[in-house]
Design a protein around this motif. Sequence first.
Motif, PDB file in Angstrom:
ATOM      1  N   VAL A 163       0.861  -1.183   0.000  1.00 47.18           N
ATOM      2  CA  VAL A 163       0.000   0.000   0.000  1.00 47.18           C
ATOM      3  C   VAL A 163       0.899   1.235   0.000  1.00 47.18           C
ATOM      4  N   THR A 164       0.331   2.374  -0.334  1.00 42.55           N
ATOM      5  CA  THR A 164       1.072   3.636  -0.309  1.00 42.55           C
ATOM      6  C   THR A 164       0.353   4.625   0.585  1.00 42.55           C
ATOM      7  N   PHE A 165       1.137   5.487   1.206  1.00 40.40           N
ATOM      8  CA  PHE A 165       0.605   6.491   2.121  1.00 40.40           C
ATOM      9  C   PHE A 165       0.755   7.880   1.510  1.00 40.40           C
TER      10      PHE A 165
ATOM     11  N   SER B 252      -4.032   9.608   3.898  1.00 43.21           N
ATOM     12  CA  SER B 252      -4.842   8.553   3.297  1.00 43.21           C
ATOM     13  C   SER B 252      -3.960   7.393   2.839  1.00 43.21           C
ATOM     14  N   VAL B 253      -4.601   6.253   2.627  1.00 37.31           N
ATOM     15  CA  VAL B 253      -3.907   5.033   2.232  1.00 37.31           C
ATOM     16  C   VAL B 253      -4.568   4.477   0.977  1.00 37.31           C
TER      17      VAL B 253
ATOM     18  N   GLY C 235       7.779   2.306   4.364  1.00 35.22           N
ATOM     19  CA  GLY C 235       6.409   1.939   4.053  1.00 35.22           C
ATOM     20  C   GLY C 235       6.129   0.479   4.363  1.00 35.22           C
TER      21      GLY C 235
ATOM     22  N   VAL D 115       0.734   5.205  10.106  1.00 31.77           N
ATOM     23  CA  VAL D 115       1.390   3.987   9.645  1.00 31.77           C
ATOM     24  C   VAL D 115       1.210   2.870  10.663  1.00 31.77           C
TER      25      VAL D 115
ATOM     26  N   PHE E  71      -2.603   1.625  10.829  1.00 34.54           N
ATOM     27  CA  PHE E  71      -3.014   0.899   9.627  1.00 34.54           C
ATOM     28  C   PHE E  71      -2.233  -0.398   9.472  1.00 34.54           C
TER      29      PHE E  71
END
Length: 217
Positions: free
Chosen positions: A29-31, A37-38, A91, A121, A124
């Motif tokens: 996933v990217t932040f 947001s993710v 990440g 981070v 999540f």
Amino acid sequence: MRGGQFIQIQTVIPDITFELRDGGAVDLVTFDRASQSVSYNQEAFDAIMEWDGAVSFVFNIGQRVVGKSTLFSQALDLAVPGNCFAGRNSGIKMWTRPLYKEEENLHTFFVDVEGVSEELVTSFAFLLAYLLGSLVVFSSSGELGPAAWAQLGEFERTGKRLVVSENSAENIYSLSFYAPKFLWVARDLEIKDTDAQGLPLPADQYLEASVLDPNVI
């Protein structure tokens, strides 16, 4: 560890080769820190969908700068320059080559989470590990202080926030049944407590006491 003890352990542990080196580390996933947001990474999604059969995930989470990514890479035979988790742990990274278990037609993907620090981070990552993970490996180093317990507490709080049934007893049972297994890697453990004779507590007793009541450690 004494040399003789190390040799004895080596004779017990089989020589396992994972043969995963033809994979690579990609963002699961990217932040977006600006919007907090993710979003999922299509490349990782495509890598997962490439394999037919069941899928499971092993998450590697822990404190910052404890060598967890290097340990993960070495355990998976990925400790080669430019082709491992170490040095790419910003990440949430997934290794694109899964470990295949033929008798179960099961593909296990390995996920490495950067040393948890930022609240977004951290929260999540633990939620993702709780929902997707079959196994969560948590690494800490040194004394079992407030930082380690705060991160372990986040995993517990994540479970308490999940609701799969309106019935309280059924909800607890379901969460315990589907929750991932948890493996705690306590590296360079600093044991300052002593027993009644003034000797340092054995590591297993120290860990058991600290888990039952962190305030006494």
